[in-house]
Design a protein around this motif. Structure first.
Motif: not given
Lengths: 140, 805
Positions: B91-102
């Motif tokens: 979850x942490x990694x995905x949210x970090x990733x989503x910050x740049x994705x969205x």
């Protein structure tokens, strides 16, 4: 349609305060005497309805800029939240407590946590009734 | 003390503040605030690792409805912890990733993160809840939040379709699971999972044991996209890629795995369990890998590969349950239970490599504008970091060293080879299919991993087919996949750190007897000599490579399946015909005519009440106990009767409403006579308000005399009216003479001692039955908002048909 409503308005100005006071009394007395959140809320909302009838909606809204949808939401939230709050004290959902305090002027006063719950009920009733009446009457 | 309970609730509480953070601090990407939640939770949960590895468990219960045995109970053991660490870690990694994705500018981030937090909390609730019903609530909450996330780009038709499909399938399974839970708790006598496991020996003979088991498995299979319920997962890929990485590979789809693992101690001793779980698992494994090869969309390929890998884990759980069939706990039975250990190991490995792969595909999609492998190619030179991560992830998935997937794949082969030696279940005939199918599926897995790598990163770069000019992703977007890829490698070189601290306690939660007996002695080894497993791996690489090279020649196999027979087709067909049928039936009775509706209501009530009254002989009259009727009451009743009759003859609607109001006030007067002032008051106020509302509504109604009744309905109306009135009167008169149960009023008599209230009515509303009142308040709110929305919508759309048909 502009009717001559001087009498209605004059009476309303006095009557609203009587009704509001009575509503608050009903609400507070609920635990021991006839009354409570639901009736109190209805009486309070009837005072508002009277105001809306005597003066037009815009005038009342200017003097009393309240969004009654928010009032209704806040009321429902308060009721649920007081129920949930009891969990923080380690007792089952919606457990109510009562405490007695001795205050300087009022003497022995009982505080029941149920009053918060009832306040939620009252707010939800006021908010919903007025929202419905206002939205129907605006829909002309 | 309540750390775990609070950990479950934290995401929900934080979600409440997201709209404010989104609005007030719009300069900062909302993801940064959200990121703090899983990171903090991960740190807190990780601090439990040493204690859990020592065999401790944690239990805390918040009473909810103790009288019904429903409590918000959190139970932390090895199995829950391993899942929770995946949920918060990935979850942490995905949210970090989503910050740049969205994009902060274009997306409605507050919605996204609220759904994501809701999902995270629900998932933690699923893996930590000890109470079956609470578990069920969280389980369905994951379905709902996943629905919202899949439909996040709700303006796309495909997103809505995918969301609906996943919702329908997983919720259907969830409802089956609820029925299974209720059966289970009915014969176990408790809702607590721990207590059920504690008393497991006694249930197996119960008639509902197998039905309960199958229904619970239905829930697990739908959630974990097992064949034939897997069809929702590829369509769920319409969600933004961070969601796919998180929900559809690392966490939500594993809820079914969790459920199967959690209930293995309860049901694993049943032969049906062994067969159903392992066969469904192996079929899913094969079908997923077989279908993955034909996909041209990278995300669809990964979706099928996830289905296949989930099937692999499911097979291992099924095979491992065979250990419970041995009478004694010794090294021989332990030998079979190692499949459970392998399942948990592969679960972790799958989360790392599949999470990384989804993020890689997200990067490719984000930087080139397409996920179609027919347009991609030659990206290796443009995106070296992404390429490296993709290679690590794919080779791990294909089961090659030096990546963690190799270890768990070898353990999987060991498990399927062991099962042929099993001395019961007559596996000697069908058991051989397990290693064969497993091996074939692994070959196919290898082939689609090659497709993933070669079609995307090798070959010719075709910039003219891409929507954007491809370049490497920004640094922030690469952090998460790189971390996951490093874990993939780290787990290969130090598997026993993971094994000792996480897998062993989790294994202990599924197979407690083996830990207690002290036979557990296992180390994950990267080199296990030249044995059948290794030869199988070599065979996979050999045959897989040949198949990949000759792909164009045999890809025609897929067109042998008639499109008409696909499960998707079946689903769509069922959906359409159900909708049409229910429309037909509904249109038959929902005529839009108020008269008809009232007719149904009254006829049903009359039929029910009269049938019950006549068949049970409930009608008996005993007036000896009745209070004497005073002259005032008589007069009042007469006045009411006259008022009621005069409503019938009212010429205008206004008169009707006013007379109706008079009737209400007269009822209030009755309350005054009977010394119930609060009821009288409530009645008066309600009568006033409803009369006002009536008058407002009446303004918009069509004229009274437009409705000309024909003679026949009028006669029918009269009959129904008289019958209804007679029914109420007869019931009211006879109700006092019958008493089937003891009165409950005695309970309320001590309202003062229990609630400190002198007003019993209020004590009932606010204390004894506050739950009803609370829900009524909520209903009132919803009704009010409903009226508001209906009127506002009508006003704003100005006659335009909102359905857009």
């Amino acid at each position: 349609m502009k009717a001559n409503d001087v009498i209605l308005r004059t009476v309303t100005k006095v009557a609203v305060f009587i009704i509001l006071t009575y509503g608050v009394h009903l609400f507070l007395a609920g635990h021991y005497e006839p009354g409570g959140g639901f009736v109190g809320g209805l009486v309070l909302s009837s005072a508002f309805v009277l105001m809306y009838l005597a003066f037009d909606i815009e005038t009342v809204q200017r003097g009393m800029p309240i969004d009654f949808k928010m009032v209704a939401g806040a009321g429902a939230f308060l009721s649920v939240a007081t129920g949930a709050a009891s969990i923080a004290f380690g007792v089952p959902f919606l457990t109510q407590e009562e405490a007695h305090l001795t205050l300087p002027i009022f003497g022995d006063v009982a505080f029941a946590s149920v009053i918060l719950f009832e306040a939620g009920v009252a707010l939800a009733v006021i908010g919903t009734v007025i929202t419905i009446i206002l939205s129907i009457s605006e829909d002309v | 003390m309540y750390t775990v309970n609070i950990a479950i609730l934290t995401p929900f509480i934080v979600a409440l503040f997201i709209p404010f953070l989104y609005k007030r601090l719009s300069a900062i990407h909302t993801g940064w605030f959200v990121l703090a939640v899983p990171v903090a939770l991960f740190a807190i949960l990780a601090s439990y690792i040493p204690a859990i590895a020592n065999g401790e468990t944690f239990y805390s219960s918040i009473p909810w409805l103790p009288s019904l045995g429903i409590n918000f109970t959190a139970y932390l053991d090895g199995l829950g912890l391993i899942f929770a660490l995946l949920i918060t870690g990935v979850g942490s990694l995905v949210i970090l990733y989503s910050i740049y994705y969205l994009s902060k500018e274009r997306e409605s981030l507050h919605h996204f993160y609220i759904y994501l937090l809701m999902f995270m909390g629900a998932m933690l609730g699923v893996v930590f809840s000890d109470n079956l019903l609470v578990l069920y609530v969280f389980w369905e909450l994951t379905s709902i939040s996943s629905f919202l996330l899949i439909a996040y780009w709700h303006h796309r038709r495909q997103s809505r379709y995918g969301a609906q499909k996943s919702m329908l399938i997983t919720v259907m399974g969830g409802i089956g699971m609820l029925a299974g839970f209720l059966m289970l708790s009915s014969f176990a006598g408790t809702f607590s999972v721990r207590e059920i496991i504690g008393g497991m020996g006694d249930y197996a003979s119960h008639a509902l044991f197998v039905p309960a088991m199958l229904l619970i498995l239905l829930g697990a299979f739908t959630k974990s996209a097992q064949f034939p319920f897997h069809i929702w997962l590829p369509d769920a890929m319409e969600a933004p890629t961070p969601v796919s990485a998180y929900l559809h590979s690392a966490t939500m789809v594993k809820a079914g795995i969790y459920l199967v693992a959690r209930f293995t101690p309860v049901f694993g001793g049943e032969a049906v369990w062994f067969w159903v779980v392992s066969i469904v698992g192996i079929v899913t494994l094969f079908w997923g890998s077989f279908t993955a090869i034909r996909q041209t969309d990278l995300k669809a390929l990964l979706a099928y590969s996830t289905i296949s890998q989930l099937g692999l884990i499911m097979t291992l759980l099924g095979l491992g349950s065979a250990a419970l069939h041995f009478d004694v706990i010794d090294n021989q039975s332990f030998y079979y239970s190692l499949a459970i250990f392998a399942a948990l190991f592969h679960l972790v490995n799958h989360s790392t490599f599949k999470g990384a792969l989804f993020m890689v595909v997200g990067i490719v999609d984000h930087e080139t504008g397409t996920r179609d492998i027919r347009k991609l190619g030659g990206l290796m030179a443009v995106m070296p970091v992404t390429f490296t991560v993709a290679v690590i992830g794919s080779f791990s998935m294909a089961g090659l060293p030096p990546f963690n997937g190799f270890l768990s794949k070898e353990m999987f082969f060991t498990a399927v080879l062991r099962i042929i030696e099993l001395p019961f279940f007559s596996v000697e005939t069908w058991g051989l299919l397990f290693p064969i199918i497993a091996w074939l599926a692994s070959v196919l897995t290898f082939v689609y991993c090659l497709i993933l790598i070669f079609k995307t990163f090798f070959g010719e770069h075709q910039p003219e087919k891409l929507e954007k000019s491809a370049h490497e992703a920004p640094f922030g977007m690469l952090v998460s996949p790189v971390i996951l890829a490093s874990l993939v490698v780290a787990f290969f070189f130090f598997p026993n750190v993971l094994g000792e601290f996480l897998l062993k306690p989790a294994y202990g939660a599924v197979m407690p007897a083996f830990i207690e007996a002290g036979v557990f002695d296992y180390q994950i080894k990267a080199w296990h000599g030249i044995n059948t497993e290794l030869l199988m791996t070599l065979g996979i690489v050999g045959l897989g490579f040949v198949l990949y090279r000759s792909l164009p020649r045999w890809v025609g196999v897929y067109s042998l399946f008639p499109a008409k027979l696909s499960l998707d087709r079946l689903y769509n067909g069922a959906l359409i015909s159900v909708e049409r049928r229910s429309n037909e039936i509904t249109n038959r009775y929902m005529t839009g005519n108020m008269y008809h509706y009232l007719l149904y209501i009254f006829l049903v009530i009359l039929g029910l009440v009269y049938t019950v009254a006549l068949t049970t002989g409930a009608l008996s009259f005993d007036v000896s106990n009745d209070a004497p009727i005073s002259i005032y009451e008589g007069i009042l009743a007469a006045v009411m009767a006259i008022t009621a009759i005069s409503i019938l003859f009212a010429k205008s609607r206004m008169t009707g409403i006013l007379l109706n109001g008079v009737l209400g006030y007269l009822v209030a007067l009755f309350f005054v006579f009977f010394r119930a002032p609060d009821l009288a008051l409530t009645q008066l106020v309600i009568e006033t308000v409803t009369a006002a509302l009536f008058l407002l509504c009446f303004y918009f109604l069509p004229d009274w005399d437009k409705q000309k009744h024909k003679t026949k309905p009028k006669l029918l109306n009269g009959l129904i009216a008289v019958a209804t009135g007679a029914m109420v009167t007869v019931l009211a008169l006879s109700v006092n003479s019958n008493r089937l149960f003891d009165s409950i009023s005695a309970f309320y008599e001590n309202a003062y001692e229990l609630a400190g209230a002198k007003n019993i009515v209020n004590a009932i509303l606010g204390d004894f039955r506050a739950f009803d009142t609370m829900l009524e308040v909520v209903v009132l709110l919803i009704a009010g908002l409903g009226v508001y929305v209906l009127i506002k919508l009508k006003a704003s759309k100005g006659g335009r048909d909102l359905e857009g048909k």
